[in-house]
Design an enzyme around this catalytic site. Structure first.
Site, PDB file in Angstrom:
ATOM      1  N   CYS A 162     -15.486  36.147 139.034  1.00 41.54           N
ATOM      2  CA  CYS A 162     -14.795  35.257 139.960  1.00 41.54           C
ATOM      3  C   CYS A 162     -13.318  35.254 139.978  1.00 41.54           C
ATOM      4  O   CYS A 162     -12.687  35.087 141.064  1.00 41.54           O
ATOM      5  CB  CYS A 162     -15.679  33.817 140.102  1.00 41.54           C
ATOM      6  SG  CYS A 162     -15.374  32.937 138.551  1.00 41.54           S
TER       7      CYS A 162
ATOM      8  N   GLU B 208     -18.091  25.865 141.444  1.00 40.42           N
ATOM      9  CA  GLU B 208     -17.207  27.214 141.473  1.00 40.42           C
ATOM     10  C   GLU B 208     -17.649  28.388 141.898  1.00 40.42           C
ATOM     11  O   GLU B 208     -18.866  28.930 141.589  1.00 40.42           O
ATOM     12  CB  GLU B 208     -16.979  27.410 139.907  1.00 40.42           C
ATOM     13  CG  GLU B 208     -15.658  28.175 139.850  1.00 40.42           C
ATOM     14  CD  GLU B 208     -15.671  29.320 138.762  1.00 40.42           C
ATOM     15  OE1 GLU B 208     -14.672  30.144 138.831  1.00 40.42           O
ATOM     16  OE2 GLU B 208     -16.630  29.474 138.053  1.00 40.42           O
TER      17      GLU B 208
ATOM     18  N   ASN C 162     -23.250  36.941 136.192  1.00 42.06           N
ATOM     19  CA  ASN C 162     -22.316  37.709 135.519  1.00 42.06           C
ATOM     20  C   ASN C 162     -22.061  37.107 134.051  1.00 42.06           C
ATOM     21  O   ASN C 162     -21.547  38.155 133.244  1.00 42.06           O
ATOM     22  CB  ASN C 162     -21.036  37.827 136.439  1.00 42.06           C
ATOM     23  CG  ASN C 162     -20.432  36.433 136.788  1.00 42.06           C
ATOM     24  OD1 ASN C 162     -21.151  35.458 136.691  1.00 42.06           O
ATOM     25  ND2 ASN C 162     -19.278  36.524 137.383  1.00 42.06           N
TER      26      ASN C 162
END
Length: 489
Positions: free
Chosen positions: A290, A256, A159
């Site tokens: 996210c 993450e 992304n």
């Protein structure tokens, strides 16, 4: 529409050499359809060669100075800016990102290399000095030095294929480590350009940076499970992160992972401001972030008003030509992802949620047939029941899902009910309530009266529970990629 670039072919970069392989990754063009690029795909043999190169160069890199490494990072930043036009178009096509966002991503990546240079200088120049302060240790003195951790495996997502890569690679280089970069298989071309830039920087020794794109099933375990890796920096799904953690050995994990950010809206909040932030938080890049606002927890007294105001703002969030500066978002990364979003919306509706707007896979006019099924309308769901799957699961789609709570305690229970705990937001005009909720919500970061945002990485960010290990950020990442040595006098 921009003139389509000629189909390009990228190679691996291992131990200072560009390599071809028989297997390739084909990269789809999410702006015009078809394939616009290929990249050589590393297999186990190439992965092991990169591991050997990264391991062997560790002593050499440990002898480099922070001045040298900072200069490398600044040179990389300069050349990223020189290739902004090329990188912007690549990100538009491989990630399906609007051109305005893609252009900003290139500058963000360059800035992260510049800032990593500054942070590394600060950490090393400040150093640490300690004196003994307990009985029996009087007169002891210690110098605490920061050393490179060794070889860092960087596993990056689709992304933000350049900006997130920079957030991992820049701190690793600035700290004096060797790097193995394994980009997302769907978006490896911007990373290939970064590899080309790094390969051309004077002074970076062979083996210090290795570019190994490939299918995770082919090389993921080979890389993550090797004892020569000292740290793994990863951004990706919680499932993939758990797998990598199981495969890795005694390494520093810096992950993450998935998010399901709640936005808690109290009855004293400015609803127009809330709606604007929730629209941006839910629809930007089609929700494939996210930190996206995945669920809006609204006090029952303001639910209906918030739904009405948010619906009014949705006209600004429409898919379109990715090369149009005014386009808000494009297709999802794949048809599989669109099917996943559709599945979550259908589940919510089956359980009683109301579709106020959207809710279907639908492409704007002029989209090639092969991309049509990857578009999902910006979707507003009202009265979402608490047992809907999208209340707990990561969506990665353009959905604003509004559910209700009765009081502060129920809001807290809903916010903390997911196994994902990366980001959250609280909207209220009551300072004490805002701080009380921020302290009690289980998340790596809580934004007050605004949508979650990570920015350049000035503030450490990362998740709790299944959302990750450790914290990212420029100084936080450099610290995670260095180790302390105490020299006691």
């Amino acid at each position: 529409m921009a003139t389509r670039i000629a189909q390009r072919r990228e190679r691996l970069y291992v131990d200072g050499e560009w390599l071809e392989t028989e297997d390739v990754l084909s990269v789809s063009d999410l702006a015009e359809g078809g394939a616009f690029a290929q990249v050589a795909a590393a297999g186990p043999a190439e992965a092991r060669a990169a591991l050997a190169a990264a391991h062997e160069i560790k002593p050499t890199l440990r002898e480099t100075t922070v001045v040298e490494r900072a200069t490398w990072c600044e040179s990389i930043a300069e050349r990223l800016r020189e290739r902004e036009e090329e990188l912007t178009e690549v990100i538009v096509r491989e990630a399906g990102k609007p051109i305005s966002s893609a252009r900003g991503e290139v500058e963000q990546a360059a800035e992260r290399f510049d800032r990593a240079a500054e942070e590394a200088r600060t950490i090393v120049s400040n150093g640490e000095y300690r004196e003994g302060s307990t009985a029996g240790h009087e007169g002891w003195q210690a110098i605490v030095k920061h050393e490179p951790i060794g070889a860092v495996l960087c596993i990056t997502p689709y992304n933000y294929p350049l900006a997130t890569t920079a957030l991992q690679v820049a701190p690793a280089i600035a700290a004096g480590n060797s790097v193995l970069l394994k980009p997302a298989s769907k978006t490896p071309i911007s990373s290939a350009i970064l590899a080309d830039i790094i390969a051309d920087i004077d002074g970076i020794p062979d083996g210090a940076f290795n570019f190994v794109p490939g299918e995770a099933g082919e090389i993921g375990d080979v890389l993550a499970g090797d004892d020569r890796i000292n740290a793994i920096a990863m951004t990706g799904s919680s499932g993939a992160g758990k797998h990598v953690a199981r495969e890795s050995g005694m390494v520093n994990l810096h992950m993450e992972l998935g998010g399901n950010a709640p936005a808690v809206v109290f009855d004293d909040a400015d609803l127009t401001d809330v709606a604007g932030n929730c629209a941006k938080g839910s629809f930007k890049y089609a929700g494939q972030r996210c930190s996206a606002i995945s669920r809006v927890l609204a006090h029952e007294s303001v639910h209906d008003d918030l739904v009405d105001i948010l619906e009014d703002q949705m006209d600004a969030w429409q898919a379109g030509n990715l090369f149009d500066e005014n386009t808000a978002f494009g297709p999802l990364i794949s048809e599989d992802q669109a099917e996943w979003v559709e599945e979550l919306v259908d589940d919510a509706v089956d359980k009683g949620a109301e579709i106020v707007r959207g809710g279907k896979r639908r492409a704007p006019e002029g989209v090639p047939d092969e991309l049509a099924e990857q578009f999902f309308e910006p979707t507003l769901l009202a009265n979402v029941p608490h047992d809907a799957r999208l209340v707990d699961e990561e969506q990665f789609g353009p959905i604003a899902a509004i559910t209700t709570f009765e009081d502060e305690q129920e809001a807290l229970e809903l916010a903390n009910g997911s196994d994902l705990a990366l980001d959250a937001a609280v909207f209220t005009s009551d300072y004490k309530r805002a701080m009380r909720m921020a302290e009690r919500i289980d998340a790596g970061a809580v934004r007050i009266n605004g949508a979650p945002s990570h920015g350049l990485g000035d503030i450490p960010f990362g998740g709790n529970k299944d959302s990750g290990i450790g914290r990212e950020g420029l100084d936080a990442s450099i610290h995670a990629m260095m180790r302390k040595k105490s020299i006691v006098l």
